[in-house]
Design an enzyme around this catalytic site. Structure first.
Site, PDB file in Angstrom:
ATOM      1  N   GLY A  22     101.729  31.124   9.097  1.00  0.00           N
ATOM      2  CA  GLY A  22     102.324  32.371   9.575  1.00  0.00           C
ATOM      3  C   GLY A  22     101.298  33.420   9.953  1.00  0.00           C
ATOM      4  N   ASP A  23     100.192  33.463   9.235  1.00  0.00           N
ATOM      5  CA  ASP A  23      99.108  34.387   9.549  1.00  0.00           C
ATOM      6  C   ASP A  23      98.624  34.162  10.974  1.00  0.00           C
ATOM      7  OD1 ASP A  23      96.961  36.300   9.077  1.00  0.00           O
ATOM      8  OD2 ASP A  23      95.643  34.581   8.800  1.00  0.00           O
ATOM      9  N   GLY A  24      98.386  32.906  11.318  1.00  0.00           N
ATOM     10  CA  GLY A  24      97.926  32.571  12.665  1.00  0.00           C
ATOM     11  C   GLY A  24      98.976  32.807  13.725  1.00  0.00           C
TER      12      GLY A  24
END
Length: 141
Positions: A22-24
């Protein structure tokens, strides 16, 4: 990019793994937004991106999502899985609570990506950008 392995049961992945993806996923939305805004210098891009992707900004965004009641029960469940996941890294420049909320925010985006909910992913990313751009979420160093 190769086709993802659809044999992986995303519902069995722990919150930290979902947050990793999700960060990416969220970062790509932000980078695209900044470039679309005409920002092209790397130093400016990095500085502006922080307003959207810092742990404090993400924690503020998830709090607004809850306040505005825009998350489904399933989305809230995956946020909480990320927030409550045991992390072996520690918060940098922020409180543990903020870091955990940020991890939950990222887990939500990882879940939406892995579950193929692309329209919802775009909808939430655009909503987040709008909240930051309007000053509703303020990044503080």
């Amino acid at each position: 990019m190769s086709e993802p392995d659809r044999n992986i049961d995303f519902k069995q992945l722990n919150g930290i793994t979902l947050a990793y993806l999700g960060d990416g996923v969220y970062e790509v939305f932000i980078r695209r937004h900044l470039i679309d805004e005409g920002i092209t210098k790397p130093n400016q891009l990095q500085r502006k991106a922080t307003k959207y992707v810092s742990a404090k900004a993400q924690a503020g965004l998830i709090a607004l999502m809850q306040e505005d009641q825009i998350l489904s029960d399933e989305e809230d469940y995956f946020f909480k899985r990320g927030r409550n996941a045991k992390s072996y890294t520690h918060a940098k420049n922020t409180s543990v609570v903020t870091y955990r909320f940020s991890t939950g925010f990222e887990a939500l985006f990882g879940f939406l990506s892995l579950s193929g909910q692309d329209d919802r992913l775009v909808e939430l990313a655009k909503w987040c950008i709008k909240q930051v751009d309007s000053g509703r979420v303020v990044y503080e160093k």
